[in-house]
Design a protein around this motif. Structure first.
Motif, PDB file in Angstrom:
ATOM      1  N   ASP A 177      43.707  33.088  35.163  1.00  0.00           N
ATOM      2  CA  ASP A 177      44.148  34.129  34.229  1.00  0.00           C
ATOM      3  C   ASP A 177      42.962  35.008  33.828  1.00  0.00           C
ATOM      4  OD1 ASP A 177      46.662  32.995  34.309  1.00  0.00           O
ATOM      5  OD2 ASP A 177      46.247  31.671  32.610  1.00  0.00           O
ATOM      6  N   VAL A 178      41.849  34.372  33.587  1.00  0.00           N
ATOM      7  CA  VAL A 178      40.665  35.138  33.176  1.00  0.00           C
ATOM      8  C   VAL A 178      40.171  35.992  34.337  1.00  0.00           C
ATOM      9  CG1 VAL A 178      38.300  35.004  32.308  1.00  0.00           C
ATOM     10  CG2 VAL A 178      40.015  33.350  31.511  1.00  0.00           C
ATOM     11  N   LEU A 179      40.108  35.390  35.510  1.00  0.00           N
ATOM     12  CA  LEU A 179      39.561  36.115  36.659  1.00  0.00           C
ATOM     13  C   LEU A 179      40.445  37.308  37.027  1.00  0.00           C
ATOM     14  CD1 LEU A 179      37.051  35.817  38.345  1.00  0.00           C
ATOM     15  CD2 LEU A 179      38.327  34.437  39.991  1.00  0.00           C
ATOM     16  N   GLU A 180      41.747  37.104  36.954  1.00  0.00           N
ATOM     17  CA  GLU A 180      42.678  38.189  37.282  1.00  0.00           C
ATOM     18  C   GLU A 180      42.477  39.389  36.363  1.00  0.00           C
ATOM     19  OE1 GLU A 180      46.600  36.006  39.197  1.00  0.00           O
ATOM     20  OE2 GLU A 180      46.473  36.303  37.035  1.00  0.00           O
ATOM     21  N   ALA A 181      42.068  39.096  35.164  1.00  0.00           N
ATOM     22  CA  ALA A 181      41.909  40.174  34.181  1.00  0.00           C
ATOM     23  C   ALA A 181      40.650  41.012  34.433  1.00  0.00           C
ATOM     24  CB  ALA A 181      41.860  39.580  32.769  1.00  0.00           C
ATOM     25  N   VAL A 182      39.736  40.510  35.270  1.00  0.00           N
ATOM     26  CA  VAL A 182      38.477  41.250  35.453  1.00  0.00           C
ATOM     27  C   VAL A 182      38.260  41.732  36.885  1.00  0.00           C
ATOM     28  CG1 VAL A 182      37.294  40.080  33.556  1.00  0.00           C
ATOM     29  CG2 VAL A 182      37.146  39.122  35.871  1.00  0.00           C
ATOM     30  N   THR A 183      39.171  41.400  37.794  1.00  0.00           N
ATOM     31  CA  THR A 183      38.969  41.830  39.178  1.00  0.00           C
ATOM     32  C   THR A 183      40.285  42.303  39.782  1.00  0.00           C
ATOM     33  OG1 THR A 183      38.141  41.193  41.359  1.00  0.00           O
ATOM     34  CG2 THR A 183      39.321  39.489  40.135  1.00  0.00           C
ATOM     35  N   GLY A 184      40.162  43.210  40.725  1.00  0.00           N
ATOM     36  CA  GLY A 184      41.353  43.658  41.438  1.00  0.00           C
ATOM     37  C   GLY A 184      41.648  42.773  42.626  1.00  0.00           C
ATOM     38  N   ALA A 185      40.729  41.853  42.938  1.00  0.00           N
ATOM     39  CA  ALA A 185      40.916  41.001  44.125  1.00  0.00           C
ATOM     40  C   ALA A 185      42.088  40.050  43.915  1.00  0.00           C
ATOM     41  CB  ALA A 185      39.641  40.208  44.383  1.00  0.00           C
ATOM     42  N   ASP A 186      42.666  39.648  45.027  1.00  0.00           N
ATOM     43  CA  ASP A 186      43.758  38.681  44.982  1.00  0.00           C
ATOM     44  C   ASP A 186      43.153  37.291  44.775  1.00  0.00           C
ATOM     45  OD1 ASP A 186      45.869  37.010  45.357  1.00  0.00           O
ATOM     46  OD2 ASP A 186      46.325  37.650  47.410  1.00  0.00           O
ATOM     47  N   VAL A 187      43.340  36.732  43.614  1.00  0.00           N
ATOM     48  CA  VAL A 187      42.779  35.394  43.349  1.00  0.00           C
ATOM     49  C   VAL A 187      43.895  34.359  43.214  1.00  0.00           C
ATOM     50  CG1 VAL A 187      40.617  36.218  42.359  1.00  0.00           C
ATOM     51  CG2 VAL A 187      42.584  35.844  40.861  1.00  0.00           C
ATOM     52  N   SER A 188      45.072  34.703  43.741  1.00  0.00           N
ATOM     53  CA  SER A 188      46.175  33.738  43.745  1.00  0.00           C
ATOM     54  C   SER A 188      45.801  32.568  44.646  1.00  0.00           C
ATOM     55  CB  SER A 188      47.443  34.401  44.278  1.00  0.00           C
ATOM     56  OG  SER A 188      47.253  34.709  45.653  1.00  0.00           O
ATOM     57  N   ASN A 189      46.552  31.509  44.531  1.00  0.00           N
ATOM     58  CA  ASN A 189      46.233  30.336  45.346  1.00  0.00           C
ATOM     59  C   ASN A 189      46.358  30.655  46.833  1.00  0.00           C
ATOM     60  OD1 ASN A 189      45.266  27.767  45.348  1.00  0.00           O
ATOM     61  ND2 ASN A 189      47.272  26.802  45.390  1.00  0.00           N
ATOM     62  N   ALA A 190      47.326  31.468  47.177  1.00  0.00           N
ATOM     63  CA  ALA A 190      47.495  31.822  48.587  1.00  0.00           C
ATOM     64  C   ALA A 190      46.411  32.796  49.028  1.00  0.00           C
ATOM     65  CB  ALA A 190      48.870  32.447  48.799  1.00  0.00           C
ATOM     66  N   GLY A 191      46.070  33.722  48.143  1.00  0.00           N
ATOM     67  CA  GLY A 191      45.095  34.751  48.507  1.00  0.00           C
ATOM     68  C   GLY A 191      43.663  34.245  48.477  1.00  0.00           C
ATOM     69  N   PHE A 192      43.401  33.234  47.682  1.00  0.00           N
ATOM     70  CA  PHE A 192      42.022  32.730  47.531  1.00  0.00           C
ATOM     71  C   PHE A 192      42.101  31.216  47.334  1.00  0.00           C
ATOM     72  CE2 PHE A 192      37.687  34.180  45.652  1.00  0.00           C
ATOM     73  CZ  PHE A 192      37.059  33.136  46.298  1.00  0.00           C
ATOM     74  N   PRO A 193      42.379  30.500  48.435  1.00  0.00           N
ATOM     75  CA  PRO A 193      42.572  29.052  48.295  1.00  0.00           C
ATOM     76  C   PRO A 193      41.269  28.298  48.000  1.00  0.00           C
ATOM     77  CG  PRO A 193      43.312  29.860  50.450  1.00  0.00           C
ATOM     78  CD  PRO A 193      42.520  30.948  49.808  1.00  0.00           C
ATOM     79  N   PHE A 194      41.438  27.058  47.605  1.00  0.00           N
ATOM     80  CA  PHE A 194      40.291  26.160  47.395  1.00  0.00           C
ATOM     81  C   PHE A 194      39.464  26.092  48.683  1.00  0.00           C
ATOM     82  CE2 PHE A 194      38.258  21.951  47.323  1.00  0.00           C
ATOM     83  CZ  PHE A 194      37.579  22.067  46.121  1.00  0.00           C
ATOM     84  N   GLY A 195      38.159  25.990  48.546  1.00  0.00           N
ATOM     85  CA  GLY A 195      37.301  25.854  49.722  1.00  0.00           C
ATOM     86  C   GLY A 195      37.045  27.162  50.441  1.00  0.00           C
ATOM     87  N   HIS A 196      37.263  28.271  49.748  1.00  0.00           N
ATOM     88  CA  HIS A 196      36.988  29.574  50.347  1.00  0.00           C
ATOM     89  C   HIS A 196      35.944  30.327  49.528  1.00  0.00           C
ATOM     90  CE1 HIS A 196      40.467  28.626  52.710  1.00  0.00           C
ATOM     91  NE2 HIS A 196      40.315  29.729  53.423  1.00  0.00           N
ATOM     92  N   ALA A 197      35.305  31.262  50.188  1.00  0.00           N
ATOM     93  CA  ALA A 197      34.312  32.116  49.545  1.00  0.00           C
ATOM     94  C   ALA A 197      34.680  33.564  49.830  1.00  0.00           C
ATOM     95  CB  ALA A 197      32.929  31.815  50.106  1.00  0.00           C
TER      96      ALA A 197
END
Ligand SMILES: Cc1cc2nc3c(=O)[nH]c(=O)nc-3n(C[C@H](O)[C@H](O)[C@H](O)COP(=O)(O)OP(=O)(O)OC[C@H]3O[C@@H](n4cnc5c(N)ncnc54)[C@H](O)[C@@H]3O)c2cc1C
Length: 813
Positions: free
Chosen positions: A590-610
């Motif tokens: 929730d915090v990250l979504e509020a400060v970036t336009g990037a897709d930080v959903s679980n599908a868009g930015f899964p665990f173990g990714h950079a």
């Protein structure tokens, strides 16, 4: 003796450490050894040592090294014909207050964990053993019967004789004046009598080791300090086999010598010697007697042994000894040079360490790898900071002054601070951060709530920060917290050979596509864990590696040293280029979504990714990873933008109750989740399979990697030890590590870390359970467990899976 033109290994220094190293190189490895001593053997610090030999340290490996010394001193005469003066008198440590007594109860438990029998005695029992002692102020004493004393010069001469018997050459009166270098490799040793070609150099030059190291471009951060003791005339009634005494509350130690006593101490106001070069001609020399400074020890010693009030002083010894900023000695492969090993900085326990230090240093120099976990003494625990001699002096004097003070858990050094601060330092202070320091970096340990005193108050039980850290911990589990981890060590590995190099060095598969992140261990040739870190693949030929603050020099050197020959690889330490903010907790997205336009959903930015994302107009390396067991990201921010990104996150996080959180909460969070800490839970002594980390080893991929052969060779056999978690029901028990694990009443191991888990509401510990016939799940689950905590036996439960979110659902949410 004329000097040879070449020797396989040149050992510099004929004190106890150099002679022991030469002895072991010659005896165990049949090496072609040449030892050079500028004066005569023992003429540096060794000849004037008091000769007390203690064995118990807080590290199991170092205790093993010291026990080895004692075993060697016992039998060396049979081999060489020269006495060592070894006397197994035992050692009494005196306690005069409750905190000290708790310390000794913990010490006795540590001793038992390490296979030694330490007893706790009443004042009456102490009096019976040492009738001349005033015991009226004692709470009790610890008694280690296998400690003793020896003659430093005799041991050294005996080791030298042993070395010669195995064909080592020892030449006195030859001074090393420099080195011939080919890049970072020594090809020859320069002396005042000519050059000697060599393959390896071992620097055992005592208090000169710093300047000898500097000749090859390496830093040996030690500080010579004046250390005094006196030798008295004969004392009536003193037994020749009287135990040695350590009286830490009075800062003094005692040892019998020809009917009198040797006594000295560790004063709170020690006197440094030079921060410049030590004179070359300091052979068998002492400083002038300084009775003004020594008086503080005299007063305390007479109070303990009143007979001293009426006995004459035969001699005062005021000699220099090398001390270090953390009270541990300095051993191993210097990171700046390809072929110099160091054994120096023995903090007034060089006689006790000598035999064992020579053994492990010889192994290290021959094999290029430490034979056991020697991290606490490894020269790679230092960094560029330790080239600052004034800082090293100040911190060393503080460590010296603490030699006999009560070692409270979580205690921090105070000198030379603040030294390195993250860009968030002032902001975190405004949040009432209480800082600790790690490798010079100020790091927030906890945040004092309004009204609470913003400083540590140490005690043996729960300390003043306990409740505040509990709040931080629960906040991360329930909401979201922000950790300033800017001190993390960070490297970039790039170039056409980068992938192949890391494929060889890393035990896990780091060849995944760019954008993936891998937790991996780096193994030694025995399959032991030399490091664990995360590797983010930024591009086909570019990797970003993140590891713990304290491991910066060590891990970098390990990687650089193990790049296979012929590969074109560039390795850069980029630690200071990035601030690191770890945003952790169920509301992190929730915090990250509020400060970036990037897709930080679980599908868009899964665990173990950079991914590179933008926050506050700044490109940020976001790594989806966690050490707390919650949803979260490590945000690696260009250092200059760290402040603005912090402010942006804090503002956007306000509706989600984002708050800064410190390292003590991090520790309890990771304990609950069962994440291992390198240096305690996982070390070069442990394989990934023993540590329960086999899932992170690429055994199924048919590729060679460092350590694979050793693991494969043991694959079919039983695991003789296995890492396990324990929970105590007693709400008041304080775990600090090294508590003995009892299974069905029998000791089977000890805790490698311990603390409190605020979510589970209990004390938690981890350690290895050992069983020669193999530790199966059935063996683990089938036992009845207890932990010995400060000498009390408390019932415990074994945890067969993580105590918090064992399925990892929260991490992958
Ligand atoms: C007062 C006092 C009491 C102590 N009591 C105890 C005790 O009770 N128990 C205990 O365990 N420890 C004790 N110690 C500590 C112990 O003396 C030291 O830790 C130990 O002697 C260190 O040995 P070393 O081989 O590292 O150094 P050293 O003995 O100093 O040997 C280093 C050698 O290197 C040589 N050297 C230096 N530069 C060169 C060069 N360029 N070329 C050739 N040779 C060179 C020097 O001449 C020297 O002989 C005490 C120390 C002091 C000062």
């Amino acid at each position: 003796m004329t000097l040879p033109a070449h020797a396989q290994i040149v050992v510099i220094g004929g004190g106890i450490i150099g002679c022991s190293t030469a002895y072991h190189l010659a005896r165990d490895h049949k090496a072609d050894v040449l030892l050079l001593e500028q004066g005569r053997l023992t003429s540096g610090s060794t000849w004037h040592a008091a000769g007390l030999v203690g064995q118990l340290r807080s590290s199991a490996s170092i205790t093993r090294v010291l026990k080895y010394s004692v075993d060697l001193y016992k039998r060396l005469k049979d081999e060489t014909g020269l006495e060592t003066g070894w006397k197994m008198t035992g050692c009494l440590r005196l306690a005069t207050n409750a905190d000290r007594w708790t310390e000794f109860r913990r010490l006795a438990t540590t001793a038992r964990s390490f296979g030694m029998d330490m007893h706790l005695l009443t004042p009456k029992e102490v009096k019976a053993m040492w009738p001349l002692m005033d015991v009226s102020d004692l709470v009790g004493a610890s008694w280690l019967p296998t400690d003793g004393q020896a003659s430093p010069s005799d041991i050294t001469q005996s080791l030298a004789r042993g070395a010669r018997m195995h064909d080592a050459r020892i030449v006195e009166g030859v001074r090393v004046t420099g080195f011939v270098m080919d890049g970072n490799r020594i090809t020859a040793v320069r002396t005042d009598q000519g050059e000697i070609g060599c393959e390896t150099v071992v620097n055992c030059a005592g208090q000169w080791a710093r300047q000898v190291g500097a000749m090859a471009g390496i830093n040996v951060p030690l500080q010579p300090v004046k250390h005094q003791y006196v030798i008295t005339e004969k004392i009536d009634g003193l037994s020749a086999d009287a135990p040695t005494i350590r009286d830490p509350d009075r800062r003094t130690y005692f040892k019998e010598e020809v009917g009198g006593l040797v006594f000295g101490g560790y004063e709170p106001d020690p006197q440094a010697w030079t921060t410049g070069d030590v004179p070359d001609d300091w052979e068998f020399r002492l400083f002038d007697d300084d009775y003004d400074h020594f008086e503080q020890h005299m007063v305390q010693a007479i109070a303990r042994v009143p007979a001293l009030g009426s006995v004459g002083i035969k001699q005062m010894i005021n000699g220099p000894e090398s001390f270090t900023p953390d009270g541990n000695f300095i051993l191993g492969a210097a990171p700046e040079c390809a072929n110099m090993f160091v054994g120096a900085g023995f903090n007034a326990f060089g006689i006790a360490s000598g035999g064992g230090a020579g053994w492990v240093l010889a192994e290290w120099a021959i094999r290029g790898e430490a034979p056991l976990d020697l991290w606490v003494v490894d020269i790679r625990r230092f960094s560029g900071l330790h080239a600052d001699r004034d800082w090293v002096r100040d911190r060393t004097l503080e460590a010296y002054g603490k030699h006999y003070t009560i070692a409270f858990p979580h205690e921090e050094y105070e000198s030379g601070r603040p030294r390195i601060v993250s860009p968030l330092y002032e902001r975190l202070r405004a949040h009432r951060a209480v800082f600790g320091s790690k490798l010079g970096w100020e790091r927030p340990n906890w945040f004092a709530p309004a009204g609470a005193e913003a400083r540590d108050v140490y005690s043996m039980g729960r300390q003043n920060w306990f409740a505040a850290v509990g709040d931080e911990h629960r906040h991360v589990r329930a909401h979201v917290g922000l950790f300033d981890q800017s001190s993390f060590a960070k490297y970039e590995v790039s170039g056409p050979g980068a992938l192949a190099a890391l494929e060889w060095i890393c035990a896990n598969d780091v060849t995944k596509a760019p954008g993936r992140l891998t937790y991996t261990q780096l193994l030694n040739s025995r399959g032991g864990i030399e490091a664990d870190l995360t590797v983010a693949r930024l591009a086909e030929d570019r990797f970003y590696i993140v590891t713990g603050t304290g491991f910066r020099t060590h891990d970098l050197a390990w990687i650089a040293d193990h790049v296979p020959a012929g590969l074109d690889v560039q390795i850069d330490d980029v630690t200071e280029r990035f601030g690191t903010l770890s945003l952790m907790g169920p509301k992190a997205r929730d915090v990250l979504e509020a400060v970036t336009g990037a897709d930080v959903s679980n599908a868009g930015f899964p665990f173990g990714h950079a991914r590179e994302i933008r926050i506050a107009g700044t490109p940020v390396r976001a790594l989806r990873v966690t050490y707390v067991g919650e949803l979260g990201w490590e945000l690696h921010v260009p250092i200059e933008a760290t402040g603005v990104v912090f402010d942006t996150l804090m503002a956007a996080g306000a509706p989600h109750e984002l708050r800064p959180v410190g390292y003590r909460a991090l520790e309890s969070l990771r304990l609950e989740k069962g994440y291992r800490a390198w240096g305690s839970d996982i070390t070069p002594n442990d394989t990934p399979f023993e540590a329960g980390l086999g899932w992170a080893v690429k055994m199924r991929r048919n590729v060679p990697f460092l350590g694979r052969d050793a693991l494969a060779a043991r694959a079919d056999g039983p695991l003789e030890k296995r890492f396990a978690g324990f929970v105590l029901d007693d709400p008041d028990a304080v775990l600090v590590g090294r508590e003995t694990i009892l299974r069905n009443g029998e000791p089977v191991g000890y805790l490698t870390s311990g603390g409190y888990g605020y979510t589970v509401g209990a004390s938690i510990g981890y350690g290895y359970v050992r069983h020669g016939a193999g530790v199966t799940d059935g063996f683990l689950a089938g036992g009845r467990y207890e932990l010995v905590v400060a000498n009390d036996v408390l019932p415990a439960r074994i945890a067969m899976e993580a105590l918090h979110d064992p399925a990892g659902l929260r991490v992958k949410a």
